[in-house]
Scaffold this motif. Structure first.
Motif, mmCIF file in Angstrom:
data_model
loop_
_atom_site.group_PDB
_atom_site.id
_atom_site.type_symbol
_atom_site.label_atom_id
_atom_site.label_comp_id
_atom_site.label_asym_id
_atom_site.label_seq_id
_atom_site.Cartn_x
_atom_site.Cartn_y
_atom_site.Cartn_z
ATOM 1 N N TYR A 88 32.009 39.533 36.253
ATOM 2 C CA TYR A 88 32.693 38.840 35.158
ATOM 3 C C TYR A 88 34.178 39.205 35.132
ATOM 4 N N GLY A 89 34.472 40.484 35.334
ATOM 5 C CA GLY A 89 35.864 40.925 35.339
ATOM 6 C C GLY A 89 36.664 40.273 36.449
ATOM 7 N N LEU A 90 36.062 40.147 37.632
ATOM 8 C CA LEU A 90 36.752 39.508 38.749
ATOM 9 C C LEU A 90 36.918 38.010 38.525
ATOM 10 N N ALA A 91 35.882 37.388 37.977
ATOM 11 C CA ALA A 91 35.924 35.945 37.762
ATOM 12 C C ALA A 91 36.961 35.550 36.714
ATOM 13 N N SER A 92 37.225 36.448 35.775
ATOM 14 C CA SER A 92 38.168 36.126 34.702
ATOM 15 C C SER A 92 39.606 36.010 35.208
ATOM 16 N N ARG A 93 39.924 36.726 36.297
ATOM 17 C CA ARG A 93 41.277 36.754 36.870
ATOM 18 C C ARG A 93 42.324 37.281 35.886
ATOM 19 N N ARG A 94 41.878 37.950 34.862
ATOM 20 C CA ARG A 94 42.804 38.552 33.900
ATOM 21 C C ARG A 94 42.781 40.064 34.077
ATOM 22 N N ARG A 95 43.942 40.640 34.207
ATOM 23 C CA ARG A 95 44.041 42.066 34.518
ATOM 24 C C ARG A 95 43.365 42.925 33.469
ATOM 25 N N ARG A 96 43.564 42.602 32.191
ATOM 26 C CA ARG A 96 42.988 43.414 31.122
ATOM 27 C C ARG A 96 41.473 43.335 31.105
ATOM 28 N N VAL A 97 40.937 42.150 31.398
ATOM 29 C CA VAL A 97 39.478 41.992 31.414
ATOM 30 C C VAL A 97 38.876 42.807 32.544
ATOM 31 N N LEU A 98 39.493 42.730 33.720
ATOM 32 C CA LEU A 98 38.986 43.514 34.851
ATOM 33 C C LEU A 98 39.112 44.999 34.576
ATOM 34 N N ALA A 99 40.238 45.415 33.978
ATOM 35 C CA ALA A 99 40.422 46.828 33.657
ATOM 36 C C ALA A 99 39.337 47.309 32.712
ATOM 37 N N GLY A 100 39.007 46.490 31.710
ATOM 38 C CA GLY A 100 37.933 46.853 30.790
ATOM 39 C C GLY A 100 36.590 46.924 31.489
ATOM 40 N N ALA A 101 36.350 45.997 32.422
ATOM 41 C CA ALA A 101 35.088 45.997 33.167
ATOM 42 C C ALA A 101 34.964 47.251 34.025
ATOM 43 N N VAL A 151 20.675 49.457 35.280
ATOM 44 C CA VAL A 151 22.058 49.887 35.084
ATOM 45 C C VAL A 151 22.945 49.366 36.218
ATOM 46 N N VAL A 152 22.456 49.447 37.452
ATOM 47 C CA VAL A 152 23.237 48.946 38.590
ATOM 48 C C VAL A 152 23.436 47.437 38.477
ATOM 49 N N ALA A 153 22.374 46.726 38.089
ATOM 50 C CA ALA A 153 22.487 45.276 37.912
ATOM 51 C C ALA A 153 23.498 44.944 36.819
ATOM 52 N N LEU A 154 23.477 45.720 35.740
ATOM 53 C CA LEU A 154 24.436 45.511 34.660
ATOM 54 C C LEU A 154 25.861 45.761 35.148
ATOM 55 N N ARG A 185 42.181 44.280 43.233
ATOM 56 C CA ARG A 185 41.193 43.993 42.189
ATOM 57 C C ARG A 185 39.774 44.023 42.756
ATOM 58 N N ALA A 186 39.595 43.346 43.883
ATOM 59 C CA ALA A 186 38.277 43.317 44.508
ATOM 60 C C ALA A 186 37.857 44.709 44.967
ATOM 61 N N GLY A 187 38.816 45.462 45.510
ATOM 62 C CA GLY A 187 38.506 46.812 45.975
ATOM 63 C C GLY A 187 38.059 47.721 44.855
ATOM 64 N N ALA A 188 38.721 47.648 43.706
ATOM 65 C CA ALA A 188 38.331 48.466 42.557
ATOM 66 C C ALA A 188 36.906 48.163 42.141
ATOM 67 N N ALA A 189 36.563 46.868 42.083
ATOM 68 C CA ALA A 189 35.218 46.467 41.669
ATOM 69 C C ALA A 189 34.157 46.915 42.667
ATOM 70 N N VAL A 190 34.432 46.705 43.942
ATOM 71 C CA VAL A 190 33.446 47.061 44.981
ATOM 72 C C VAL A 190 33.219 48.570 45.021
ATOM 73 N N LEU A 191 34.291 49.345 44.948
ATOM 74 C CA LEU A 191 34.164 50.805 44.994
ATOM 75 C C LEU A 191 33.335 51.329 43.822
ATOM 76 N N MET A 192 33.574 50.793 42.630
ATOM 77 C CA MET A 192 32.813 51.224 41.460
ATOM 78 C C MET A 192 31.335 50.842 41.594
#
Length: 271
Positions: free
Chosen positions: A238-251, A228-231, A200-207
Motif C-alpha cells: 500500500y505504501g509503495l502504491a500510494s507514491r506518497r513519501r509520507r505514506v511509505l514512511a509510515g508503512a 504478521v508477515v502477510a500484514l 523506495r522499493a529497496g526500503a520496502a523489500v528490505l523490511m
C-alpha cells in the motif's frame, strides 16, 4: 541552561536513539538477562547512539546551515558545534567501559557498532557503500545483546541477518527525506545513486525480507507469525502504491515495529 540541554539532546537524534535503546533493552529482557544487565545494555546503547548522532550534527553543521535545516539545533545556534563535538567524544569514551559490562565478546562487538556509526558520519555516508555501516551496526546489535545472555555463547546467523536487513531498510527509508538536501550539499550515498523510486522499493523489500527471516529463522513459523508477515507485505504494498513519501514512511515505520515485535518473540525462543 534547560533550553541548552534540550537543544543538545535534539542534536543527539533522540527519536532513533531512544527507539534503538528501548528495542535492545526489550530484547535483553526477552533472552533472560537480569536487571543489572538491562541497565548496562540501555546505558551502552544510549551512549553509543548519542555519540553517533552528536558526531553527525558536528560534522554536518555547515551542510545543515546551507540548506536551512531549522530542525537542527547547531545551525540555528541553539547549541554550539564545539559542545556537540565534545559530547560525541565523551559519549564514545563512556561506551567502552559500559559495553565491557556485558562481557568481552559483547564488548568488542559493541565497539564495532560504534565504529560503524562513526565511519558513516566521517564519510561513508557519501559513498556507494553507505549502507555498509548499517549492515554492520544493526547486524551486530542483536548479537551484542544475545552474546551477553547466560547460556548463549554465540548468536544464531538468522538473528544477525535480520538485524542487518532492518538497519539497511531504515537507511533507505531515512534517506528518502533528505535526497534533495543531500544532493545540494554533495552527499551521494547508495540510495542517492539508485534514485528515489529504487530507494523506495529497496526500503520496502528490505523490511519485508527482514520480517520473513525473523519468522522462518527460528524454525517452523506459527500461523500467527505468518499472518504478521502477510500484514507487513500488505502495508508495504500500500505504501509503495500510494507514491506518497509520507505514506511509505509510515508503512515502513509500522513494519519496523512489527519486526521488532517478531524480534522479541524470536529472542524469547533462544532462552
Amino acid at each position: 541552561m534547560g533550553h541548552g540541554l534540550v537543544a543538545l539532546a535534539r542534536a543527539g537524534h533522540p527519536g532513533p536513539t531512544l527507539v534503538v535503546t528501548a528495542a535492545t533493552v526489550a530484547l535483553a529482557a526477552a533472552v533472560g538477562r537480569g536487571p543489572a544487565a538491562l541497565v548496562a545494555v540501555g546505558a551502552t546503547q544510549l551512549t553509543t547512539f548519542l555519540s553517533i548522532g552528536w558526531l553527525n550534527d558536528y560534522l554536518d553543521a555547515s551542510r545543515d546551515a546551507a540548506v536551512g535545516r531549522a530542525d537542527k539545533p547547531v545551525p540555528t545556534g541553539a547549541v554550539s558545534r564545539e559542545l556537540v563535538g565534545a559530547c560525541a567524544v565523551l559519549a564514545a569514551l563512556a561506551c567502552v567501559p559500559l559495553s565491557a559490562l556485558s562481557g568481552p565478546v559483547a564488548g568488542v562487538l559493541q565497539i564495532l557498532v560504534l565504529a560503524a556509526g562513526w565511519g558513516y558520519d566521517l564519510g561513508l555516508k557519501a559513498t556507494a557503500i553507505s549502507v555498509v555501516p548499517f549492515v554492520v551496526a544493526f547486524g551486530l546489535l542483536p548479537a551484542v545483546v544475545v552474546t551477553g545472555a547466560p547460556g548463549v555463547p554465540l548468536p544464531p546467523l538468522w538473528l544477525v541477518v535480520a538485524g542487518a536487513l532492518l538497519g539497511s531498510g531504515a537507511h533507505f527509508a531515512n534517506v528518502l527525506h533528505d535526497l534533495r538536501d543531500d544532493a545540494a550539499t554533495g552527499v551521494r550515498g547508495l540510495p542517492h545513486r539508485l534514485g528515489a523510486p529504487a530507494t523506495r522499493a529497496g526500503a520496502a523489500v528490505l523490511m519485508l525480507v527482514a520480517s520473513a527471516v525473523l519468522v522462518l529463522g527460528p524454525g517452523t513459523p506459527s500461523p500467527r507469525e505468518l499472518v504478521v508477515v502477510a500484514l507487513a507485505a500488505a502495508v508495504l504494498a500500500y505504501g509503495l502504491a500510494s507514491r506518497r513519501r509520507r505514506v511509505l514512511a509510515g508503512a515502513v515505520q509500522l513494519v519496523a515495529l512489527l519486526d521488532v515485535a517478531l524480534l522479541l518473540v524470536s529472542g524469547a525462543a533462544l532462552r
